[in-house]
Design an enzyme around this catalytic site. Structure first.
Site, PDB file in Angstrom:
ATOM      1  N   CYS A 119       0.813  -1.221   0.000  1.00 45.60           N
ATOM      2  CA  CYS A 119       0.000   0.000   0.000  1.00 45.60           C
ATOM      3  C   CYS A 119       0.843   1.268   0.000  1.00 45.60           C
ATOM      4  O   CYS A 119       0.311   2.362  -0.187  1.00 45.60           O
ATOM      5  CB  CYS A 119      -0.929   0.005   1.203  1.00 45.60           C
ATOM      6  SG  CYS A 119      -1.912  -1.478   1.285  1.00 45.60           S
ATOM      7  N   HIS A 261      -3.678   6.426   4.617  1.00 40.65           N
ATOM      8  CA  HIS A 261      -4.043   5.239   3.834  1.00 40.65           C
ATOM      9  C   HIS A 261      -5.472   4.816   4.198  1.00 40.65           C
ATOM     10  O   HIS A 261      -5.818   4.741   5.378  1.00 40.65           O
ATOM     11  CB  HIS A 261      -3.049   4.119   4.149  1.00 40.65           C
ATOM     12  CG  HIS A 261      -3.372   2.829   3.477  1.00 40.65           C
ATOM     13  ND1 HIS A 261      -3.775   2.757   2.165  1.00 40.65           N
ATOM     14  CD2 HIS A 261      -3.358   1.551   3.934  1.00 40.65           C
ATOM     15  CE1 HIS A 261      -4.006   1.503   1.844  1.00 40.65           C
ATOM     16  NE2 HIS A 261      -3.760   0.750   2.908  1.00 40.65           N
ATOM     17  N   ASN A 291     -10.166  -0.586   0.587  1.00 38.08           N
ATOM     18  CA  ASN A 291      -8.716  -0.414   0.562  1.00 38.08           C
ATOM     19  C   ASN A 291      -8.211  -0.702  -0.853  1.00 38.08           C
ATOM     20  O   ASN A 291      -8.245  -1.847  -1.306  1.00 38.08           O
ATOM     21  CB  ASN A 291      -8.098  -1.389   1.572  1.00 38.08           C
ATOM     22  CG  ASN A 291      -6.577  -1.307   1.618  1.00 38.08           C
ATOM     23  OD1 ASN A 291      -5.953  -0.648   0.799  1.00 38.08           O
ATOM     24  ND2 ASN A 291      -5.985  -2.007   2.577  1.00 38.08           N
TER      25      ASN A 291
HETATM   26  N1  ACO Z   1     -17.802 -10.837   8.558  1.00 36.60           N
HETATM   27  C1  ACO Z   1     -18.165 -11.347   9.757  1.00 36.60           C
HETATM   28  N2  ACO Z   1     -17.294 -11.752  10.664  1.00 36.60           N
HETATM   29  C2  ACO Z   1     -15.985 -11.662  10.357  1.00 36.60           C
HETATM   30  C3  ACO Z   1     -15.535 -11.141   9.134  1.00 36.60           C
HETATM   31  C4  ACO Z   1     -16.501 -10.721   8.206  1.00 36.60           C
HETATM   32  N3  ACO Z   1     -16.180 -10.212   7.016  1.00 36.60           N
HETATM   33  N4  ACO Z   1     -14.197 -11.156   9.123  1.00 36.60           N
HETATM   34  C5  ACO Z   1     -13.791 -11.652  10.295  1.00 36.60           C
HETATM   35  N5  ACO Z   1     -14.880 -11.966  11.044  1.00 36.60           N
HETATM   36  C6  ACO Z   1     -14.910 -12.526  12.378  1.00 36.60           C
HETATM   37  C7  ACO Z   1     -13.672 -13.292  12.733  1.00 36.60           C
HETATM   38  O1  ACO Z   1     -13.726 -14.584  12.215  1.00 36.60           O
HETATM   39  C8  ACO Z   1     -13.683 -13.256  14.232  1.00 36.60           C
HETATM   40  O2  ACO Z   1     -14.560 -14.240  14.693  1.00 36.60           O
HETATM   41  P1  ACO Z   1     -14.203 -15.124  16.000  1.00 36.60           P
HETATM   42  O3  ACO Z   1     -14.110 -14.112  17.111  1.00 36.60           O
HETATM   43  O4  ACO Z   1     -15.344 -16.059  16.096  1.00 36.60           O
HETATM   44  O5  ACO Z   1     -12.884 -15.754  15.674  1.00 36.60           O
HETATM   45  C9  ACO Z   1     -14.341 -11.901  14.548  1.00 36.60           C
HETATM   46  O6  ACO Z   1     -14.979 -11.484  13.334  1.00 36.60           O
HETATM   47  C10 ACO Z   1     -13.371 -10.849  15.013  1.00 36.60           C
HETATM   48  O7  ACO Z   1     -12.230 -10.889  14.189  1.00 36.60           O
HETATM   49  P2  ACO Z   1     -11.076  -9.847  14.381  1.00 36.60           P
HETATM   50  O8  ACO Z   1      -9.990 -10.177  13.416  1.00 36.60           O
HETATM   51  O9  ACO Z   1     -10.706  -9.703  15.809  1.00 36.60           O
HETATM   52  O10 ACO Z   1     -11.809  -8.502  13.961  1.00 36.60           O
HETATM   53  P3  ACO Z   1     -11.234  -7.054  14.013  1.00 36.60           P
HETATM   54  O11 ACO Z   1     -12.112  -6.209  14.831  1.00 36.60           O
HETATM   55  O12 ACO Z   1      -9.764  -7.032  14.289  1.00 36.60           O
HETATM   56  O13 ACO Z   1     -11.428  -6.599  12.498  1.00 36.60           O
HETATM   57  C11 ACO Z   1     -10.130  -6.352  10.507  1.00 36.60           C
HETATM   58  C12 ACO Z   1     -10.788  -7.324  11.460  1.00 36.60           C
HETATM   59  C13 ACO Z   1     -11.214  -5.488   9.889  1.00 36.60           C
HETATM   60  C14 ACO Z   1      -9.423  -7.153   9.416  1.00 36.60           C
HETATM   61  C15 ACO Z   1      -9.154  -5.463  11.265  1.00 36.60           C
HETATM   62  O14 ACO Z   1      -8.289  -6.249  12.056  1.00 36.60           O
HETATM   63  C16 ACO Z   1      -8.315  -4.620  10.342  1.00 36.60           C
HETATM   64  O15 ACO Z   1      -8.806  -3.755   9.670  1.00 36.60           O
HETATM   65  N6  ACO Z   1      -6.991  -4.858  10.333  1.00 36.60           N
HETATM   66  C17 ACO Z   1      -6.102  -4.110   9.502  1.00 36.60           C
HETATM   67  C18 ACO Z   1      -6.233  -4.605   8.127  1.00 36.60           C
HETATM   68  C19 ACO Z   1      -5.570  -3.682   7.176  1.00 36.60           C
HETATM   69  O16 ACO Z   1      -5.668  -2.482   7.294  1.00 36.60           O
HETATM   70  N7  ACO Z   1      -4.927  -4.247   6.211  1.00 36.60           N
HETATM   71  C20 ACO Z   1      -4.340  -3.587   5.168  1.00 36.60           C
HETATM   72  C21 ACO Z   1      -3.173  -2.747   5.555  1.00 36.60           C
HETATM   73  S1  ACO Z   1      -1.877  -2.937   4.491  1.00 36.60           S
HETATM   74  C22 ACO Z   1      -2.514  -3.066   2.996  1.00 36.60           C
HETATM   75  O17 ACO Z   1      -3.445  -2.360   2.744  1.00 36.60           O
HETATM   76  C23 ACO Z   1      -1.957  -4.005   1.980  1.00 36.60           C
END
Ligand code: ACO
Length: 334
Positions: A119, A261, A291
Site C-alpha cells: 500500500c 491510507h 482499501n
Molecule cells: N464478517 C463477519 N465476521 C468476520 C468477518 C466478516 N467479514 N471477518 C472476520 N470476522 C470474524 C472473525 O472470524 C472473528 O470471529 P471469532 O471471534 O469467532 O474468531 C471476529 O470477526 C473478530 O475478528 P477480528 O480479526 O478480531 O476482527 P477485528 O475487529 O480485528 O477486524 C479487521 C478485522 C477489519 C481485518 C481489522 O483487524 C483490520 O482492519 N486490520 C487491519 C487490516 C488492514 O488495514 N490491512 C491492510 C493494511 S496494508 C494493505 O493495505 C496491503
C-alpha cells in the site's frame, strides 16, 4: 505557521480512476458469511469498485495517468519516467509500467519500472521521483498507484475479501518549475521482519512455483493477520507522522488536510486521535472504495483536490502503511 519549506519536486497534475462496477456489502453477504453491519462497524466500508472482466492494472493506470497529464497540460510524449506501485501487476514480466508506457504512447520515456511496496507503492514512488528530479531537473515523472485487488482476493475468505477494492491514482512530478504545488519532504521506512503479517502469492512465485495444470489454492491470494496489522499500522503511521512534522518544524495544526491510507475507518480514527488531528481535517473515502492498496492515497489526494478541499498554500500530509511492512509520510504544499 512554519514556512519557507524548500523543494525542487513540483506537482504538475493529479488524476484518478475507479471502475464503474460497485460491489456492495449486501452483495458480499451472498458470497460469504458476513453482514453489512459487521463490515461497516469493523471497517467503515460500505462498498468498493471492481473491474469488469478483461480490465487490468495497466488499464486503470492508463485512465488515471491521462487525467493527470490533462491537468498538467502535458502530452504523453513529455513523460521521461514512469514509476508504478502495485501488488497486482498485469503479468509477472514485463513490468506494468512498460505496458502503461506503450498504452500511453510515451515513446520518449527513458525508464519505466514497477515497485512492490504494498500500500506504500505510490508514496515510495514519490520518494524515487524526488531523487530522480535532483539528477535530472528536466524530468516529468509519472508516478502511479494502480491495483486490481479483486484479482488477488479469495472470495471464500470473509477475513479479507470484504476489505479491498480496485482503482488507480496518478501524479506528474517535475523539476525546474518556479512555483506551484510541491513535495516538501518524505520519510520512508521498511520492516521486513514483519513481512509475514501480510502476504500475497505464497504459491505461484519462485518459492513455490506452479506446474502446468496445477490448480490454484487459497495460498495464491492475500493472507493477513488483521489484528496485528491493525496495531502496527496505527503505531507505525503515528510515529512516522510525528517524526516528519518535527523534522520540518510543523505541528498538526499547520496541516490543512491529512490523507491517511484508506484501509479501515477505525485505523484512521485511532491515528487521528494519536496525532491530535480533528476528524474534520482528515480526508476519508474508504466507505466508497475500500482499501485500494497502492492507489489509496493517490485516489484520495486527486479526489480531494478536484472537490476543492485543497487550496493554494495548504499543507497536506499523506501517510501510508502496507505489505513489507512498509511505511511512508509525505508533506505536500499546494
Ligand atoms: N464478517 C463477519 N465476521 C468476520 C468477518 C466478516 N467479514 N471477518 C472476520 N470476522 C470474524 C472473525 O472470524 C472473528 O470471529 P471469532 O471471534 O469467532 O474468531 C471476529 O470477526 C473478530 O475478528 P477480528 O480479526 O478480531 O476482527 P477485528 O475487529 O480485528 O477486524 C479487521 C478485522 C477489519 C481485518 C481489522 O483487524 C483490520 O482492519 N486490520 C487491519 C487490516 C488492514 O488495514 N490491512 C491492510 C493494511 S496494508 C494493505 O493495505 C496491503
Amino acid at each position: 505557521m512554519a514556512r519557507n519549506l524548500r523543494s525542487n519536486s513540483y506537482i504538475r497534475g493529479l488524476g484518478y480512476y475507479v471502475p464503474e462496477e460497485v460491489l456492495t456489502n449486501s452483495a458480499l453477504e451472498q458470497m460469504v458469511d458476513t453482514s453489512d453491519e459487521w463490515i461497516v462497524t469493523r471497517t467503515g466500508i460500505k462498498e468498493r469498485r471492481i473491474v469488469k472482466k478483461g480490465q487490468s492494472c495497466s488499464d486503470l493506470a492508463y485512465v488515471a495517468s491521462m487525467k493527470a497529464l490533462e491537468q498538467a497540460h502535458l502530452d504523453p510524449l513529455d513523460i521521461t519516467h514512469i514509476i508504478l506501485g502495485t501488488f497486482t501487476p498485469d503479468v509477472c514480466a514485463p513490468a506494468t509500467a512498460c505496458i502503461l508506457q506503450a498504452k500511453l504512447g510515451a515513446t520518449d520515456c527513458q525508464m519505466a519500472i514497477d515497485i512492490a511496496a504494498g500500500c506504500s507503492g505510490f508514496t515510495y514512488g514519490l520518494e524515487l521521483a524526488r531523487g530522480l528530479v535532483k539528477v535530472n531537473p528536466h524530468a516529468n515523472i509519472l508516478v502511479v498507484g494502480s491495483e486490481v485487488c479483486s484479482s488477488r482476493m479469495n472470495f471464500n475468505d470473509r477475513n479479507t475479501c470484504v476489505l479491498f477494492g480496485d482503482g488507480a491514482g496518478a501524479m506528474i512530478v517535475s523539476g525546474e518549475l518556479d512555483n506551484g504545488p510541491k513535495i516538501i519532504d518524505i520519510l520512508v521506512k521498511t520492516n521486513g521482519e514483519l513481512g509475514h503479517l501480510l502476504q500475497v502469492g505464497l504459491e505461484g512465485g519462485s518459492l513455490e512455483p506452479f506446474k502446468v495444470g496445477q490448480r490454484v489454492t487459497e495460498k495464491y491470494f492475500i493472507h493477513m493477520n488483521g489484528r496485528e496489522v491493525f496495531k502496527h499500522a496505527v503505531r507505525g503511521m503515528a510515529d512516522m507522522n510525528w517524526e516528519i512534522l518535527k523534522k520540518n518544524g510543523l505541528l498538526p495544526d499547520d496541516i490543512s488536510l491529512f490523507i491517511p491510507h484508506q484501509a479501515n475507518y477505525r485505523i484512521i480514527e485511532a491515528l487521528a486521535r494519536k496525532l491530535d488531528f480533528p476528524l474534520e481535517r482528515v480526508y476519508v473515502n474508504v466507505h466508497k472504495y475500500g482499501n485500494t492498496s497502492a492507489a489509496s492515497v493517490a485516489i484520495a489526494l486527486s479526489e480531494a483536490y478536484n472537490l476543492g478541499n485543497i487550496k493554494s498554500g495548504d499543507l497536506v500530509l499523506l501517510s501510508t502503511f502496507g505489505a513489507g511492512l512498509t511505511l511512508a509520510s509525505v508533506i505536500l504544499e499546494f
